[in-house]
Write a protein that holds these residues in place. Structure first.
Motif, PDB file in Angstrom:
ATOM      1  N   LEU A 108      -7.905   6.186   8.455  1.00  5.74           N
ATOM      2  CA  LEU A 108      -6.994   6.977   9.299  1.00  5.74           C
ATOM      3  C   LEU A 108      -6.087   7.878   8.471  1.00  5.74           C
ATOM      4  CD1 LEU A 108      -5.674   4.627  12.137  1.00  5.74           C
ATOM      5  CD2 LEU A 108      -7.106   6.675  12.374  1.00  5.74           C
ATOM      6  N   SER A 109      -5.598   7.367   7.344  1.00  2.05           N
ATOM      7  CA  SER A 109      -4.675   8.166   6.527  1.00  2.05           C
ATOM      8  C   SER A 109      -5.446   9.194   5.705  1.00  2.05           C
ATOM      9  CB  SER A 109      -3.853   7.258   5.596  1.00  2.05           C
ATOM     10  OG  SER A 109      -4.697   6.637   4.651  1.00  2.05           O
ATOM     11  N   GLY A 110      -6.723   8.904   5.438  1.00  4.62           N
ATOM     12  CA  GLY A 110      -7.513   9.796   4.589  1.00  4.62           C
ATOM     13  C   GLY A 110      -7.047   9.785   3.142  1.00  4.62           C
ATOM     14  N   LYS A 111      -6.330   8.737   2.734  1.00  7.23           N
ATOM     15  CA  LYS A 111      -5.781   8.652   1.371  1.00  7.23           C
ATOM     16  C   LYS A 111      -6.421   7.512   0.588  1.00  7.23           C
ATOM     17  CE  LYS A 111      -2.431  11.615   2.331  1.00  7.23           C
ATOM     18  NZ  LYS A 111      -2.528  12.994   1.839  1.00  7.23           N
ATOM     19  N   PRO A 112      -6.537   7.692  -0.738  1.00 11.50           N
ATOM     20  CA  PRO A 112      -6.834   6.522  -1.576  1.00 11.50           C
ATOM     21  C   PRO A 112      -5.560   5.686  -1.604  1.00 11.50           C
ATOM     22  CG  PRO A 112      -6.319   8.425  -2.956  1.00 11.50           C
ATOM     23  CD  PRO A 112      -6.265   8.908  -1.533  1.00 11.50           C
ATOM     24  N   ILE A 113      -5.665   4.390  -1.449  1.00 10.83           N
ATOM     25  CA  ILE A 113      -4.441   3.581  -1.338  1.00 10.83           C
ATOM     26  C   ILE A 113      -4.306   2.630  -2.519  1.00 10.83           C
ATOM     27  CG2 ILE A 113      -3.237   1.821   0.041  1.00 10.83           C
ATOM     28  CD1 ILE A 113      -4.100   3.243   2.520  1.00 10.83           C
ATOM     29  N   SER A 114      -3.227   2.800  -3.289  1.00 12.22           N
ATOM     30  CA  SER A 114      -2.978   1.801  -4.330  1.00 12.22           C
ATOM     31  C   SER A 114      -2.225   0.655  -3.688  1.00 12.22           C
ATOM     32  CB  SER A 114      -2.209   2.358  -5.521  1.00 12.22           C
ATOM     33  OG  SER A 114      -1.279   3.288  -5.119  1.00 12.22           O
ATOM     34  N   GLY A 152      -0.857   3.423 -14.811  1.00 13.87           N
ATOM     35  CA  GLY A 152      -0.019   2.825 -15.851  1.00 13.87           C
ATOM     36  C   GLY A 152      -0.194   3.533 -17.189  1.00 13.87           C
ATOM     37  N   GLY A 153      -0.517   4.825 -17.141  1.00 10.05           N
ATOM     38  CA  GLY A 153      -0.677   5.606 -18.377  1.00 10.05           C
ATOM     39  C   GLY A 153      -2.061   5.471 -19.003  1.00 10.05           C
ATOM     40  N   LEU A 154      -2.946   4.656 -18.434  1.00  9.25           N
ATOM     41  CA  LEU A 154      -4.298   4.502 -18.997  1.00  9.25           C
ATOM     42  C   LEU A 154      -5.180   5.668 -18.551  1.00  9.25           C
ATOM     43  CD1 LEU A 154      -4.979   0.690 -18.294  1.00  9.25           C
ATOM     44  CD2 LEU A 154      -4.222   1.754 -20.428  1.00  9.25           C
ATOM     45  N   ASP A 155      -6.306   5.862 -19.255  1.00 15.09           N
ATOM     46  CA  ASP A 155      -7.235   6.912 -18.814  1.00 15.09           C
ATOM     47  C   ASP A 155      -8.362   6.329 -17.948  1.00 15.09           C
ATOM     48  OD1 ASP A 155      -8.549   5.570 -20.747  1.00 15.09           O
ATOM     49  OD2 ASP A 155      -8.685   7.240 -22.164  1.00 15.09           O
ATOM     50  N   THR A 156      -8.132   5.115 -17.455  1.00 14.35           N
ATOM     51  CA  THR A 156      -9.093   4.494 -16.538  1.00 14.35           C
ATOM     52  C   THR A 156      -8.391   4.187 -15.210  1.00 14.35           C
ATOM     53  OG1 THR A 156      -8.503   2.360 -17.499  1.00 14.35           O
ATOM     54  CG2 THR A 156     -10.522   3.400 -18.317  1.00 14.35           C
ATOM     55  N   VAL A 157      -9.201   3.959 -14.187  1.00 14.29           N
ATOM     56  CA  VAL A 157      -8.641   3.556 -12.894  1.00 14.29           C
ATOM     57  C   VAL A 157      -9.478   2.405 -12.342  1.00 14.29           C
ATOM     58  CG1 VAL A 157      -9.992   5.321 -11.645  1.00 14.29           C
ATOM     59  CG2 VAL A 157      -7.967   4.314 -10.571  1.00 14.29           C
ATOM     60  N   ALA A 158      -8.794   1.437 -11.750  1.00 16.97           N
ATOM     61  CA  ALA A 158      -9.479   0.293 -11.154  1.00 16.97           C
ATOM     62  C   ALA A 158      -9.729   0.599  -9.680  1.00 16.97           C
ATOM     63  CB  ALA A 158      -8.605  -0.955 -11.312  1.00 16.97           C
ATOM     64  N   GLY A 170       0.795  -1.221   0.000  1.00 21.27           N
ATOM     65  CA  GLY A 170       0.000   0.000   0.000  1.00 21.27           C
ATOM     66  C   GLY A 170       0.831   1.275   0.000  1.00 21.27           C
ATOM     67  N   ALA A 171       0.348   2.261  -0.773  1.00 23.72           N
ATOM     68  CA  ALA A 171       0.923   3.616  -0.726  1.00 23.72           C
ATOM     69  C   ALA A 171      -0.158   4.585  -1.192  1.00 23.72           C
ATOM     70  CB  ALA A 171       2.154   3.724  -1.626  1.00 23.72           C
ATOM     71  N   ASP A 172       0.038   5.860  -0.903  1.00 17.16           N
ATOM     72  CA  ASP A 172      -0.916   6.905  -1.287  1.00 17.16           C
ATOM     73  C   ASP A 172      -1.024   6.981  -2.818  1.00 17.16           C
ATOM     74  OD1 ASP A 172      -2.238   9.239  -1.866  1.00 17.16           O
ATOM     75  OD2 ASP A 172      -0.974  10.531  -0.599  1.00 17.16           O
ATOM     76  N   ALA A 173      -2.197   6.598  -3.345  1.00 18.78           N
ATOM     77  CA  ALA A 173      -2.388   6.531  -4.796  1.00 18.78           C
ATOM     78  C   ALA A 173      -2.306   7.895  -5.466  1.00 18.78           C
ATOM     79  CB  ALA A 173      -3.745   5.892  -5.108  1.00 18.78           C
ATOM     80  N   SER A 174      -2.470   8.965  -4.684  1.00 16.61           N
ATOM     81  CA  SER A 174      -2.452  10.308  -5.273  1.00 16.61           C
ATOM     82  C   SER A 174      -1.047  10.935  -5.232  1.00 16.61           C
ATOM     83  CB  SER A 174      -3.453  11.208  -4.537  1.00 16.61           C
ATOM     84  OG  SER A 174      -3.094  11.328  -3.166  1.00 16.61           O
ATOM     85  N   ASP A 193       3.761  -0.065 -17.114  1.00 10.69           N
ATOM     86  CA  ASP A 193       2.457   0.042 -17.795  1.00 10.69           C
ATOM     87  C   ASP A 193       1.409  -0.881 -17.164  1.00 10.69           C
ATOM     88  OD1 ASP A 193       3.241  -2.465 -18.637  1.00 10.69           O
ATOM     89  OD2 ASP A 193       2.745  -2.121 -20.750  1.00 10.69           O
ATOM     90  N   ASN A 194       1.744  -1.532 -16.042  1.00 10.89           N
ATOM     91  CA  ASN A 194       0.749  -2.395 -15.386  1.00 10.89           C
ATOM     92  C   ASN A 194       0.112  -1.621 -14.222  1.00 10.89           C
ATOM     93  OD1 ASN A 194      -0.831  -4.551 -14.739  1.00 10.89           O
ATOM     94  ND2 ASN A 194       0.840  -5.880 -14.055  1.00 10.89           N
ATOM     95  N   PRO A 195      -1.127  -1.137 -14.415  1.00 10.37           N
ATOM     96  CA  PRO A 195      -1.720  -0.191 -13.472  1.00 10.37           C
ATOM     97  C   PRO A 195      -2.045  -0.792 -12.110  1.00 10.37           C
ATOM     98  CG  PRO A 195      -3.316  -0.881 -15.128  1.00 10.37           C
ATOM     99  CD  PRO A 195      -2.014  -1.478 -15.534  1.00 10.37           C
ATOM    100  N   LEU A 196      -2.203   0.081 -11.133  1.00 12.75           N
ATOM    101  CA  LEU A 196      -2.486  -0.340  -9.759  1.00 12.75           C
ATOM    102  C   LEU A 196      -3.961  -0.138  -9.438  1.00 12.75           C
ATOM    103  CD1 LEU A 196       0.532   1.383  -7.981  1.00 12.75           C
ATOM    104  CD2 LEU A 196       0.430  -0.870  -9.069  1.00 12.75           C
ATOM    105  N   ILE A 197      -4.488  -1.014  -8.606  1.00 15.56           N
ATOM    106  CA  ILE A 197      -5.858  -0.840  -8.117  1.00 15.56           C
ATOM    107  C   ILE A 197      -5.841   0.192  -6.999  1.00 15.56           C
ATOM    108  CG2 ILE A 197      -7.749  -1.998  -6.891  1.00 15.56           C
ATOM    109  CD1 ILE A 197      -6.886  -4.598  -8.373  1.00 15.56           C
ATOM    110  N   VAL A 198      -6.839   1.071  -7.009  1.00 16.37           N
ATOM    111  CA  VAL A 198      -6.952   2.090  -5.960  1.00 16.37           C
ATOM    112  C   VAL A 198      -8.042   1.661  -4.978  1.00 16.37           C
ATOM    113  CG1 VAL A 198      -7.560   4.497  -5.503  1.00 16.37           C
ATOM    114  CG2 VAL A 198      -6.114   3.912  -7.465  1.00 16.37           C
TER     115      VAL A 198
END
Ligand code: AMP
Ligand code: MG
Length: 335
Positions: free
Chosen positions: A129-135, A108-114, A35-39, A56-61
């Motif tokens: 607690l972190s208030g962050k979206p987490i990838s 991963g450079g795509l215009d979509t997010v999972a 996990g890390a802050d997706a933003s 180029d392999n995108p992360l789930i948020v």
């Protein structure tokens, strides 16, 4: 960097590390995630480098509630809300058009997010607690079997990330079901998981299983999901799937037996099984729960070649089959 092993009482430390842009191994109900802050682009880059994951392999948020998806997307179909009502929190990931709050490194450079809303209380609490979206991709070295315990994560990631939280063994043992939207009524399964085709059909008019779920991509064929392109889930041992009844399986293993050869079979197969073996459960849910752990254990005992009894690719079995054919590099023997 020394990697801290935290317990469930130290969630506040993990949340602070996430806020500070660090990477933490976090238990979820599917597998352990990195996990890390997706933003935060820098934080996300640390995930890619810790895993050795192709850019180029995108992360789930991961979000605390599906209602937050509007913050990161430009459009959410009505069907997504209906699916969320039934399967969020849980092991369902939905691919949606992203907005600028999600950096291009994350997608991963795509215009979509999972997007997924995980049910595991530890992951859920860290997001809150972190208030962050987490990838959080699976917390393994890219290409290796996914981790289902904190010890697996430590093995792969010690010295590469700030901390791991030990939340015991992952309940499902395989990653989430990833879907995209074809139209207002239809979804496409890009990666099967414990939210099955049949479960999705209770909400959707139609469910398509992407061809790449069951077989490799043809040369030059475009992947619906970048993860389909890469070698995946593979231990050091050479994995070979065998689609056969038990008698045929035993006969084949006998003809190909030798040093370092093991079989990975069902619990019900063991009576009079004449060769070295490990079992991975009696039904699809148990097999999902154990499959990655067993692939790692086979490496621990220096298995060289492993013949695997192929599960039926239906229900949760489709997810197990999908992971195993990839770990076998699509080497399937049909008897
Ligand atoms: P992991 O992070 O290891 O759980 O893998 C995530 C999977 O979801 C990979 O197979 C990705 O290729 C896939 N994925 C993530 N984001 C997207 C997206 N925007 N479009 C299609 N597939 C995606
Ligand atoms: Mg993965």
């Amino acid at each position: 960097m020394e990697t801290l092993l935290l317990n469930e009482g130290q969630i506040d430390i993990a949340s602070q590390l996430i806020i500070d842009g660090e990477v933490v191994g976090i238990p979820t109900e599917t597998v352990y995630g990195l996990g890390a802050d997706a933003s935060n682009e820098n934080a996300v880059r640390k995930i890619f480098s810790a895993k050795g994951r192709p850019a180029d392999n995108p992360l789930i948020v991961h979000l605390a509630d599906f209602s937050e998806a509007v913050r990161y997307t430009t459009y959410i179909p009505e069907l997504a809300y209906r699916l969320a009502e039934k399967f969020c929190p849980g092991a369902l990931t939905m691919v949606l058009p992203k907005n600028d709050r999600i950096p291009s490194v994350t997608s991963g450079g795509l215009d979509t997010v999972a997007i997924r809303v995980p049910a595991h209380p530890v992951m859920h609490r860290i997001i809150e607690l972190s208030g962050k979206p987490i990838s959080a991709p699976s917390a393994n070295i890219s290409g290796y079997p996914s981790p289902t315990t904190a010890q697996h994560v430590m093995r792969d990631m010690n010295g590469r990330i700030s901390a791991v939280i030990d939340g015991g063994q992952s309940e499902f043992g395989v990653e989430s079901t990833v879907i995209s939207f074809e139209n207002e009524n239809t979804v496409r399964i890009l990666r099967p998981g414990c939210v099955t085709e049949k479960m999705l059909m209770t909400v959707c008019g139609n469910v398509i299983v992407d061809k790449a779920v069951l077989s490799g991509l043809e040369k030059d064929e475009k992947a619906s999901s970048p993860g389909m392109k890469y070698k995946h889930y593979s231990p050091k041992a050479d994995i070979i799937m065998i689609e056969s009844d038990l008698d045929g399986f035993i006969k084949y293993v006998g003809e190909n037996y030798g040093d370092g050869v093991y079989s990975l079979i069902f619990d019900g197969d063991t009576e009079n099984f004449p060769y070295r073996y490990m079992t991975y459960g009696a039904d699809s849910l148990q097999q999902a729960h154990q499959v990655f752990q067993k692939l790692r254990e086979l490496d621990d005992i220096n298995a060289r070649k492993v013949y695997v009894r192929s599960p039926e690719p239906i229900g949760v079995g489709l997810a197990v089959y999908n992971r195993l054919i990839r770990s076998a590099g699509f080497e399937v023997i049909r008897l």
